[in-house]
Design an enzyme around this catalytic site. Structure first.
Site, PDB file in Angstrom:
ATOM      1  N   ASP A 176       1.206  -0.751  -0.266  1.00 62.00           N
ATOM      2  CA  ASP A 176       0.116   0.073  -0.297  1.00 62.00           C
ATOM      3  C   ASP A 176       0.946   1.720  -0.136  1.00 62.00           C
ATOM      4  O   ASP A 176       1.414   1.364   1.080  1.00 62.00           O
ATOM      5  CB  ASP A 176      -0.773   0.135   1.758  1.00 62.00           C
ATOM      6  CG  ASP A 176      -2.108   0.995   1.210  1.00 62.00           C
ATOM      7  OD1 ASP A 176      -2.017   2.554   0.257  1.00 62.00           O
ATOM      8  OD2 ASP A 176      -2.973   0.943   1.413  1.00 62.00           O
ATOM      9  N   ARG A 208       0.577   4.309  -0.395  1.00 65.42           N
ATOM     10  CA  ARG A 208      -0.944   5.527  -0.799  1.00 65.42           C
ATOM     11  C   ARG A 208      -0.144   6.426   1.031  1.00 65.42           C
ATOM     12  O   ARG A 208       0.422   6.054   1.836  1.00 65.42           O
ATOM     13  CB  ARG A 208      -2.412   5.005   0.216  1.00 65.42           C
ATOM     14  CG  ARG A 208      -2.840   4.861  -0.986  1.00 65.42           C
ATOM     15  CD  ARG A 208      -4.401   4.428  -0.437  1.00 65.42           C
ATOM     16  NE  ARG A 208      -4.805   2.833   0.012  1.00 65.42           N
ATOM     17  CZ  ARG A 208      -5.413   3.234   0.380  1.00 65.42           C
ATOM     18  NH1 ARG A 208      -6.726   3.557   0.032  1.00 65.42           N
ATOM     19  NH2 ARG A 208      -5.602   1.437   1.484  1.00 65.42           N
TER      20      ARG A 208
END
Length: 237
Positions: free
Chosen positions: A161, A163
């Site tokens: 991930d 982000r």
């Protein structure tokens, strides 16, 4: 949520309704400040016929340089924090209705729930958990060979991930929001926002939107990143 229309208030530090400035944000959180660029009213209509009017807000000075958009919906009751969702862009799910994820249904649900309660949906240009559209589709091909969504990213040499929610925090501060209820099943979103100087008063779970094609994907989110989904209900299909 403070109103954006009174631009003169922003220059008066004694006015309790003024929006925070870039200098304020840097002083209180260490974040570079973002400012509102444009605010425009747009009527929205979804495929199932649901309609709502929203204000779309763009920004100057976001840390990652992306064109993220805030969708302002409804008005929170006095003394109640706004309901906020950080929704990462998903072309396949949001626009094309892909059944391989739950993004489209989550977006539709979030708009209505936020409109009813009052708050903001941040539409963040972070396709594929931050790896981009082409890499996401490459990961889909590896999933078809048996890997789960996180294993597929790793096989491509990419983060599970990628982000970062710094820009989201900047957007919220620019809108005058420092305390919120977060509509999400992802504990990392709340942890990052708190680390960026925001107060998350409540973690509000989204619905669970299963299809025959996304059960493995949803189970992987529980196992790898501790999403608050009912694992027992996500039986392999």
């Amino acid at each position: 949520m403070r109103d954006q229309r009174d631009a003169t208030a922003a220059s008066d530090s004694s006015d309790p309704t003024r929006l925070p400035t870039a200098t304020d944000l840097l002083a209180t959180t260490g974040l570079p400040g973002a400012t509102v660029r444009t605010r425009v009213t747009v009527p929205l209509r979804f495929g199932d016929g649901y309609t709502v009017t929203a204000d779309l807000v763009t920004f100057h000075g976001l840390a990652d340089g992306q064109e993220h958009v805030a969708v302002l919906l409804g008005e929170p009751a006095a003394g109640r924090p706004p309901l906020v969702r950080l929704h990462s862009e998903c072309l396949t799910g949001d626009a094309f209705g892909s059944a391989r994820c739950d993004c489209g249904p989550q977006l539709r649900e979030a708009v209505e729930r936020i409109a009813d309660r009052g708050g903001v949906l941040l539409y963040l240009r972070q396709e594929g958990r931050g790896i981009g559209l082409y890499n996401k589709l490459d990961a889909y091909a590896l999933q078809d060979q048996g890997l789960d969504t996180y294993e597929a990213n790793a096989a491509l040499g990419l983060p599970e991930d990628a982000r970062d929610y710094t820009a989201a925090a900047q957007m919220l501060h620019a809108l005058g929001i420092d305390s919120l209820d977060l509509l999400s099943n992802n504990p990392d979103k709340a942890a990052q926002l708190r680390g960026l100087g925001l107060t998350v008063t409540q973690h509000v779970p989204t619905g669970v939107f299963t299809t025959a094609h996304n059960v493995r994907y949803l189970r992987a989110k529980v196992v790898h990143t501790q999403h608050t989904l009912p694992l027992a209900e996500l039986t392999a299909g």
